[in-house]
Design a protein around this motif. Structure first.
Motif, mmCIF file in Angstrom:
data_model
loop_
_atom_site.group_PDB
_atom_site.id
_atom_site.type_symbol
_atom_site.label_atom_id
_atom_site.label_comp_id
_atom_site.label_asym_id
_atom_site.label_seq_id
_atom_site.Cartn_x
_atom_site.Cartn_y
_atom_site.Cartn_z
ATOM 1 N N GLN A 183 0.801 -1.211 0.000
ATOM 2 C CA GLN A 183 0.000 0.000 0.000
ATOM 3 C C GLN A 183 0.840 1.268 0.000
ATOM 4 O O GLN A 183 0.523 2.217 -0.696
ATOM 5 N N PHE A 184 1.957 1.297 0.720
ATOM 6 C CA PHE A 184 2.743 2.534 0.750
ATOM 7 C C PHE A 184 3.350 2.837 -0.614
ATOM 8 O O PHE A 184 3.456 3.983 -1.002
ATOM 9 N N GLN A 185 3.741 1.798 -1.378
ATOM 10 C CA GLN A 185 4.288 2.040 -2.712
ATOM 11 C C GLN A 185 3.208 2.539 -3.654
ATOM 12 O O GLN A 185 3.414 3.459 -4.413
ATOM 13 N N LEU A 186 2.034 1.922 -3.627
ATOM 14 C CA LEU A 186 0.941 2.356 -4.473
ATOM 15 C C LEU A 186 0.563 3.785 -4.137
ATOM 16 O O LEU A 186 0.326 4.591 -5.019
ATOM 17 N N GLY A 187 0.545 4.124 -2.846
ATOM 18 C CA GLY A 187 0.230 5.487 -2.438
ATOM 19 C C GLY A 187 1.207 6.483 -3.018
ATOM 20 O O GLY A 187 0.811 7.545 -3.500
ATOM 21 N N PHE A 188 2.494 6.158 -3.016
ATOM 22 C CA PHE A 188 3.494 7.062 -3.586
ATOM 23 C C PHE A 188 3.246 7.269 -5.068
ATOM 24 O O PHE A 188 3.293 8.376 -5.576
ATOM 25 N N LEU A 189 2.965 6.172 -5.800
ATOM 26 C CA LEU A 189 2.691 6.288 -7.229
ATOM 27 C C LEU A 189 1.452 7.142 -7.470
ATOM 28 O O LEU A 189 1.423 7.967 -8.372
ATOM 29 N N ASN A 221 -0.356 14.589 -8.324
ATOM 30 C CA ASN A 221 0.290 15.900 -8.260
ATOM 31 C C ASN A 221 0.737 16.369 -9.643
ATOM 32 O O ASN A 221 0.668 17.557 -9.952
ATOM 33 N N THR A 222 1.181 15.442 -10.499
ATOM 34 C CA THR A 222 1.583 15.794 -11.863
ATOM 35 C C THR A 222 0.383 16.266 -12.680
ATOM 36 O O THR A 222 0.448 17.282 -13.369
ATOM 37 N N VAL A 256 -6.012 17.666 -21.547
ATOM 38 C CA VAL A 256 -6.143 16.559 -20.609
ATOM 39 C C VAL A 256 -4.933 15.657 -20.828
ATOM 40 O O VAL A 256 -4.675 15.232 -21.952
ATOM 41 N N PRO A 257 -4.146 15.362 -19.790
ATOM 42 C CA PRO A 257 -2.962 14.512 -19.969
ATOM 43 C C PRO A 257 -3.343 13.085 -20.365
ATOM 44 O O PRO A 257 -4.247 12.493 -19.793
ATOM 45 N N ALA A 258 -2.637 12.549 -21.335
ATOM 46 C CA ALA A 258 -2.906 11.193 -21.825
ATOM 47 C C ALA A 258 -2.704 10.142 -20.740
ATOM 48 O O ALA A 258 -3.390 9.122 -20.724
ATOM 49 N N THR A 296 -3.273 23.685 -10.671
ATOM 50 C CA THR A 296 -3.900 23.615 -9.356
ATOM 51 C C THR A 296 -3.138 22.579 -8.535
ATOM 52 O O THR A 296 -2.192 21.975 -9.012
ATOM 53 N N LYS A 297 -3.527 22.393 -7.304
ATOM 54 C CA LYS A 297 -2.882 21.376 -6.483
ATOM 55 C C LYS A 297 -3.891 20.789 -5.508
ATOM 56 O O LYS A 297 -4.953 21.364 -5.277
ATOM 57 N N ALA A 298 -3.531 19.653 -4.962
ATOM 58 C CA ALA A 298 -4.404 18.972 -4.015
ATOM 59 C C ALA A 298 -4.514 19.790 -2.738
ATOM 60 O O ALA A 298 -3.528 20.344 -2.269
ATOM 61 N N PRO A 299 -5.711 19.868 -2.178
ATOM 62 C CA PRO A 299 -5.868 20.599 -0.919
ATOM 63 C C PRO A 299 -5.224 19.826 0.227
ATOM 64 O O PRO A 299 -5.600 18.687 0.495
ATOM 65 N N THR A 300 -4.249 20.423 0.878
ATOM 66 C CA THR A 300 -3.531 19.720 1.949
ATOM 67 C C THR A 300 -4.393 19.502 3.177
ATOM 68 O O THR A 300 -4.063 18.670 4.015
ATOM 69 N N SER A 301 -5.506 20.210 3.276
ATOM 70 C CA SER A 301 -6.380 20.005 4.428
ATOM 71 C C SER A 301 -7.164 18.694 4.339
ATOM 72 O O SER A 301 -7.624 18.178 5.354
ATOM 73 N N THR A 302 -7.325 18.144 3.127
ATOM 74 C CA THR A 302 -8.098 16.911 2.977
ATOM 75 C C THR A 302 -7.330 15.779 2.304
ATOM 76 O O THR A 302 -7.767 14.643 2.353
ATOM 77 N N TRP A 303 -6.192 16.052 1.654
ATOM 78 C CA TRP A 303 -5.420 15.010 0.984
ATOM 79 C C TRP A 303 -4.096 14.820 1.701
ATOM 80 O O TRP A 303 -3.485 15.772 2.159
ATOM 81 N N ASN A 304 -3.626 13.597 1.698
ATOM 82 C CA ASN A 304 -2.257 13.314 2.083
ATOM 83 C C ASN A 304 -1.437 13.461 0.802
ATOM 84 O O ASN A 304 -1.443 12.576 -0.043
ATOM 85 N N THR A 305 -0.773 14.601 0.637
ATOM 86 C CA THR A 305 -0.102 14.907 -0.631
ATOM 87 C C THR A 305 1.342 14.431 -0.686
ATOM 88 O O THR A 305 2.008 14.625 -1.691
ATOM 89 N N THR A 306 1.839 13.822 0.371
ATOM 90 C CA THR A 306 3.210 13.328 0.363
ATOM 91 C C THR A 306 3.299 11.831 0.614
ATOM 92 O O THR A 306 4.311 11.218 0.340
#
Length: 176
Positions: free
Chosen positions: A8-14, A20-21, A91-93, A28-38
């Motif tokens: 799970q930790f590897q999948l989370g990183f991917l 984020n990309t 939209v990114p492919a 824009t970026k993920a809201p840090t108040s609701t997402w674990n962005t790291t």
């Protein structure tokens, strides 16, 4: 994103890197108040069934995860929402690599360019919302591969040309 089972930790990183990309390309970026962005984005409210992505824009952009894979050891992002953010650009492919997505909503933005044919890889998608954008060109024939699709919102999107014959394979479609 891959379909391989990963700890799970590897999948989370991917997932975090891909998300984020995507969001960075759209300015824009993920809201840090609701997402674990790291770390693992499939944590907290992303796996809380009592939280709804349609809750007054509080979770926009937002994700939802399904953590029932590989005896509940693996999570996949199954819903991505980035509505009404006035996103611009193409939209990114590589969104087509998020093959476990069930819901993809990027409507009411200013996205432009041709829609990538790689989105046809999203065979688990049940809802696709892409209305009110500035796309050009026709709908790719690969969209006929999205055989789980039940709802597709694409009005006022700028598409031109004929619908591909491959869309006849979308036999689960309820709303177009």
């Amino acid at each position: 994103m891959t379909n391989y089972y990963l700890p799970q930790f590897q999948l989370g990183f991917l997932n975090v890197t891909a998300l984020n990309t995507i969001l960075a390309r759209w300015g824009t970026k993920a809201p840090t108040s609701t997402w674990n962005t790291t770390g693992d984005p499939c944590s907290g409210w992303a796996i809380d069934d009592s939280k709804d992505l349609d809750n007054n824009g509080q979770f926009n952009p937002g994700i939802k995860c399904d953590c029932t894979y590989n005896s509940s050891q693996t999570c996949h992002i199954v819903r991505l929402k980035v509505d009404q953010n006035y996103l611009t650009g193409p939209v990114p492919a590589f969104i087509g690599n998020l093959t476990q997505l069930r819901v993809l909503s990027f409507g009411i933005n200013a996205l432009s360019g041709p829609i990538p044919r790689e989105l046809g890889n999203l065979q688990n998608l049940t809802i696709l919302a892409m209305s009110t954008n500035n796309f050009s060109g026709s709908i790719p024939e690969e969209f006929g591969n999205m055989t789980s699709l039940q709802q597709w919102y694409m009005d006022s999107s700028g598409f031109s040309g004929e619908l591909p014959e491959t869309l006849s394979k979308l036999t689960n479609m309820l709303i177009l």
